[in-house]
Write an enzyme that holds these catalytic residues in place. Structure first.
Site, short mmCIF file in Angstrom:
data_model
loop_
_atom_site.label_atom_id
_atom_site.label_comp_id
_atom_site.label_asym_id
_atom_site.label_seq_id
_atom_site.Cartn_x
_atom_site.Cartn_y
_atom_site.Cartn_z
N GLY A 46 5.35 -1.90 -1.46
CA GLY A 46 4.70 -2.88 -0.57
C GLY A 46 4.78 -2.26 0.85
O GLY A 46 4.55 -2.83 1.66
N GLY A 47 4.98 -0.83 1.04
CA GLY A 47 4.97 -0.43 2.44
C GLY A 47 4.02 -0.93 3.23
O GLY A 47 4.36 -1.59 4.34
N GLY A 48 2.79 -0.64 2.99
CA GLY A 48 1.65 -1.25 3.70
C GLY A 48 1.72 -2.73 4.23
O GLY A 48 1.55 -3.50 5.07
N SER A 49 2.05 -3.37 2.96
CA SER A 49 1.83 -4.88 2.85
C SER A 49 2.95 -5.42 3.70
O SER A 49 2.76 -6.37 4.38
CB SER A 49 1.78 -5.35 1.30
OG SER A 49 1.11 -4.74 0.38
N SER A 50 3.94 -4.82 3.53
CA SER A 50 5.29 -5.47 4.22
C SER A 50 5.20 -5.06 5.76
O SER A 50 5.46 -5.91 6.64
CB SER A 50 6.54 -4.85 3.82
OG SER A 50 7.62 -5.54 4.17
N ALA A 102 4.69 5.64 1.10
CA ALA A 102 3.38 4.95 0.93
C ALA A 102 2.74 5.09 -0.54
O ALA A 102 3.21 5.95 -1.12
CB ALA A 102 2.17 5.56 1.97
N ALA A 159 3.53 3.37 -2.98
CA ALA A 159 4.87 3.58 -3.99
C ALA A 159 5.15 2.39 -4.67
O ALA A 159 6.42 2.36 -5.28
CB ALA A 159 5.78 4.04 -2.95
N GLY A 160 4.40 1.42 -4.56
CA GLY A 160 4.81 0.37 -5.51
C GLY A 160 5.87 -0.55 -4.77
O GLY A 160 6.40 -1.69 -5.28
N ASP A 178 -0.06 -8.44 -1.70
CA ASP A 178 1.36 -8.56 -1.68
C ASP A 178 1.83 -9.07 -0.20
O ASP A 178 2.89 -9.26 0.32
CB ASP A 178 2.27 -7.02 -1.58
CG ASP A 178 2.50 -6.95 -3.13
OD1 ASP A 178 2.60 -7.88 -3.78
OD2 ASP A 178 2.79 -5.73 -3.30
N LYS A 238 9.62 -3.99 -0.70
CA LYS A 238 9.49 -5.38 -1.62
C LYS A 238 9.69 -4.58 -3.25
O LYS A 238 9.23 -3.73 -3.47
CB LYS A 238 8.09 -5.82 -1.68
CG LYS A 238 7.59 -6.63 -2.89
CD LYS A 238 6.06 -6.19 -3.39
CE LYS A 238 6.14 -4.94 -4.02
NZ LYS A 238 4.76 -4.76 -4.57
#
Ligand SMILES: C[C@](O)(CO)[C@H](O)COP(=O)(O)OP(=O)(O)OC[C@H]1O[C@@H](n2ccc(N)nc2=O)[C@H](O)[C@@H]1O
Ligand SMILES: Nc1ncnc2c1ncn2[C@@H]1O[C@H](COP(=O)(O)OP(=O)(O)OP(=O)(O)O)[C@@H](O)[C@H]1O
Length: 281
Positions: free
Chosen positions: A98-102, A93, A95-96, A129, A11
């Protein structure tokens, strides 16, 4: 992709205006969000128990325990059903981007198909997110992240993503924000037809978390400088990943190559933001 697989795309917040703060401490946002043709890959197979394996080039440091957002999303969808999940991490991770959210949104999509359950409406509790990541197309996000509407026409955007390998904690960046009440984007967003038009318009907008993120992670300044020949260079989300927009893919490829050579320890990727449907890598 097969029915039991999903891409969890990166994202990118093209803009991120912080417009206020709620009594519970969460901030009100006005953000133009797009997704990349690059992301993590999630696979789900039928199983009695719920298990997760984390693999891939960016798996180091990502827990496969119950705090992983993929497992939290699964338990949010159903408290006891099983599945064998494999998460192939390609995104850094914290990192802004959205790795976890996506990943959580991809888990909700895949498991709702596997378990034949409707998508939950209250997934903002998994992360601000997550709602916007459920439908990974260009969107205007508002509220604390729970509201989103399709963004007006935007072209595919050749871009480079640069992450210096420093995790920027989202709560720490919000805590370092000095002014919490800033102007939103215009109520009606313009239609933009070319990457050049997008870059020119974005130059009139902001990411209000850039200044606080620079205090938390000063290396962000170097990431933005590395993208000096982009039409526009900006930070995504709460950082530290920055993106540069280019006129063509070959411009973006050349820039990515040069930055990766100069900074071999950084994560540098040439991507297309807002890609045409079904063109993800
Ligand atoms: C900054 C953005 O990346 C913009 O897209 C997102 O709003 C962050 O989304 P996220 O990582 O899913 O965030 P969450 O895990 O829900 O929240 C992490 C922390 O960030 C702060 N936070 C997050 C979102 C928001 N609208 N206001 C906040 O103040 C809160 O301190 C919260 O405890
Ligand atoms: N599947 C996952 N991938 C990455 N991080 C995860 C995952 N599940 C839980 N986490 C935890 O979530 C934290 C935030 O990771 P994430 O990649 O979502 O941050 P981010 O890119 O800054 O998000 P945003 O752009 O939404 O602020 C990480 O520090 C990590 O401990």
């Amino acid at each position: 992709m097969k029915v039991n697989e999903a891409l969890a795309p990166a994202k990118v917040n093209l803009t991120l205006h912080v417009t206020g703060r709620r009594d519970d401490g969460y901030h009100l946002l006005d953000s133009l969000v797009v997704f990349a043709d690059l992301g993590d890959h999630l696979r789900a197979g039928p199983a009695d128990d719920l298990t997760l394996e984390v693999t891939g080039p960016m798996a180091a440091g990502v827990s496969a325990g119950p705090d992983n957002l993929v497992l939290r999303a699964a338990r949010h969808l159903h408290p006891s059903r099983g599945a064998r999940l494999t998460l192939d991490k390609h995104l850094p991770a914290a990192a802004g981007i959205g790795g976890g959210s996506s990943d959580a949104a991809a888990a909700l999509r895949v498991l709702s198909r596997l378990w034949d359950l409707p998508l939950p409406g209250d997934c903002v509790v998994l992360g601000a997110d997550v709602p916007v990541c459920l439908d990974p197309v260009a969107q205007r996000l508002s509220g604390i992240g729970e509201r989103h509407i399709p963004a007006p026409g935007l072209p595919p955007l050749p871009a480079v993503l640069v992450n210096p390998g420093i995790a920027a904690s989202t709560p720490a960046v919000f805590a370092a924000l000095e002014n919490r009440t800033n102007s939103p984007m215009p109520s009606k967003l313009p239609r933009l037809d070319t990457p050049r038009e997008v870059a020119s318009w974005l130059a009139t907008q902001r990411n209000d978390l850039t200044a606080p993120a620079r205090t938390v992670a000063p290396v962000i300044e170097r990431c933005l400088s590395a993208l000096h020949n982009a039409r526009l260079a900006r930070m995504s989300g709460s950082g530290a990943t920055c993106f540069g927009l280019y006129d063509t893919r070959s411009d973006a490829e050349a820039a990515a190559k040069a930055i990766a050579q100069a900074e071999p320890d950084w994560w540098v990727r040439e991507v297309t933001l807002n890609p045409p449907p079904s063109s993800s890598r």
